[in-house]
Design an enzyme around this catalytic site. Structure first.
Site, PDB file in Angstrom:
ATOM      1  N   PRO A   4     -77.363  30.829 -29.249  1.00  0.00           N
ATOM      2  CA  PRO A   4     -77.557  30.423 -27.854  1.00  0.00           C
ATOM      3  C   PRO A   4     -76.741  31.292 -26.883  1.00  0.00           C
ATOM      4  O   PRO A   4     -77.046  31.341 -25.700  1.00  0.00           O
ATOM      5  CB  PRO A   4     -77.070  28.967 -27.794  1.00  0.00           C
ATOM      6  N   GLU A  55     -71.503  25.574 -37.230  1.00  0.00           N
ATOM      7  CA  GLU A  55     -71.131  25.832 -35.832  1.00  0.00           C
ATOM      8  C   GLU A  55     -71.178  27.315 -35.476  1.00  0.00           C
ATOM      9  O   GLU A  55     -70.776  27.708 -34.385  1.00  0.00           O
ATOM     10  CB  GLU A  55     -69.731  25.269 -35.542  1.00  0.00           C
ATOM     11  N   ARG A  90     -96.751  40.227 -33.229  1.00  0.00           N
ATOM     12  CA  ARG A  90     -97.964  40.383 -32.410  1.00  0.00           C
ATOM     13  C   ARG A  90     -98.091  41.777 -31.817  1.00  0.00           C
ATOM     14  O   ARG A  90     -99.187  42.216 -31.468  1.00  0.00           O
ATOM     15  CB  ARG A  90     -97.976  39.376 -31.253  1.00  0.00           C
ATOM     16  N   ASP A 129    -101.015  40.149 -22.974  1.00  0.00           N
ATOM     17  CA  ASP A 129     -99.552  40.207 -23.066  1.00  0.00           C
ATOM     18  C   ASP A 129     -98.973  40.849 -21.823  1.00  0.00           C
ATOM     19  O   ASP A 129     -97.999  40.357 -21.269  1.00  0.00           O
ATOM     20  CB  ASP A 129     -99.111  41.027 -24.285  1.00  0.00           C
TER      21      ASP A 129
END
Ligand code: 4GX
Length: 221
Positions: free
Chosen positions: A86, A113, A151, A166
């Site tokens: 994150p 963690e 992709r 795209d």
């Protein structure tokens, strides 16, 4: 493109990687994915890969030794090592398109963690986040990155039109609504412009619908 996914749960990826577009890409040799279990690289006599954080705090951290050893075992001359976290830079279609040109990606999945910073300093080239929320591990994030990147490998989608939509996405416009048969469903009709066959009018309608959709979503955010 070759991809090594390093995690504590390689089985996590087995289902999604054998199905549909990713499964076909692997069968066709366009995508070569290997699943690597980080636990194989522990030298701890009890097979441990995690320990308590220095300075205290909740949960456990992955120890640097098995993480570094796993990365070094798969590293080649041209390898890009990505850690899903994150705290990373947000993943975008543009970044996926660039990553699709790499020869060899290593996707490092953290558990618990996170991972001891020294392993990240020594071996990781780039930290990427798939969004501002916290997952139970890096595995789903690695799968999202791989899926969205695959992709862009030529031949993976098998049709050229999708590449165009795209770049549409990259222009910051969201796709408008789409319709298939039947022409009438539960009292709702497909907009007549889409079956009347005037391609200039269809393009105009789609651009208008995309702008409307984009405006609507931006008002919610
Ligand atoms: N986009 N996660 C990493 C372990 C962790 C915990 C704390 C660093 C600090 C995520 C995301 C994500 C969950 C992967 C926690 N690492 N990864 N993991 N969002 O939520 O990529």
């Amino acid at each position: 493109m070759q991809v090594d996914i390093l995690s504590l749960f390689p089985e996590y990826f087995e289902g999604p990687l054998k199905l549909s577009i990713l499964g076909r890409a692997r069968e066709n040799g366009l995508l070569d994915v290997r699943l690597v279990d980080i636990r194989r690289f522990t030298t701890d006599k009890h097979g441990r890969v995690d320990d308590k954080p220095f300075g205290g705090g909740p949960g456990m951290l992955m120890m640097p030794e098995p993480v570094c050893a796993a990365i070094r075992a798969v590293r080649r001359e041209k390898t890009r090592v990505i850690y899903l976290t994150p705290q990373g830079a947000p993943l975008t279609a543009k970044r996926c398109e660039e990553l699709a040109k790499e020869e060899h990606l290593v996707l490092l999945c953290g558990h618990y963690e996170g991972i001891d910073e020294r392993a990240i300093e020594s071996e990781v080239d780039e930290e990427i986040s798939i969004g501002d929320y916290v997952l139970t591990s890096g595995c789903p994030a690695a799968l999202v990155l791989l899926d969205a990147t695959a992709r862009f490998i030529p031949g993976v989608l098998g049709h050229e039109e999708a590449a165009a939509s795209d770049s549409f996405q990259e222009d910051g416009l969201l796709e408008g609504p789409q319709y298939t048969r039947p022409r009438e469903f539960e009292g709702k009709s497909v907009p007549s412009v889409l079956w009347e066959g005037n391609h200039a009018e269809i393009a105009k309608w789609r651009r208008q619908a995309a702008m409307q959709k984009t405006k609507l979503v931006k008002e919610i955010v």
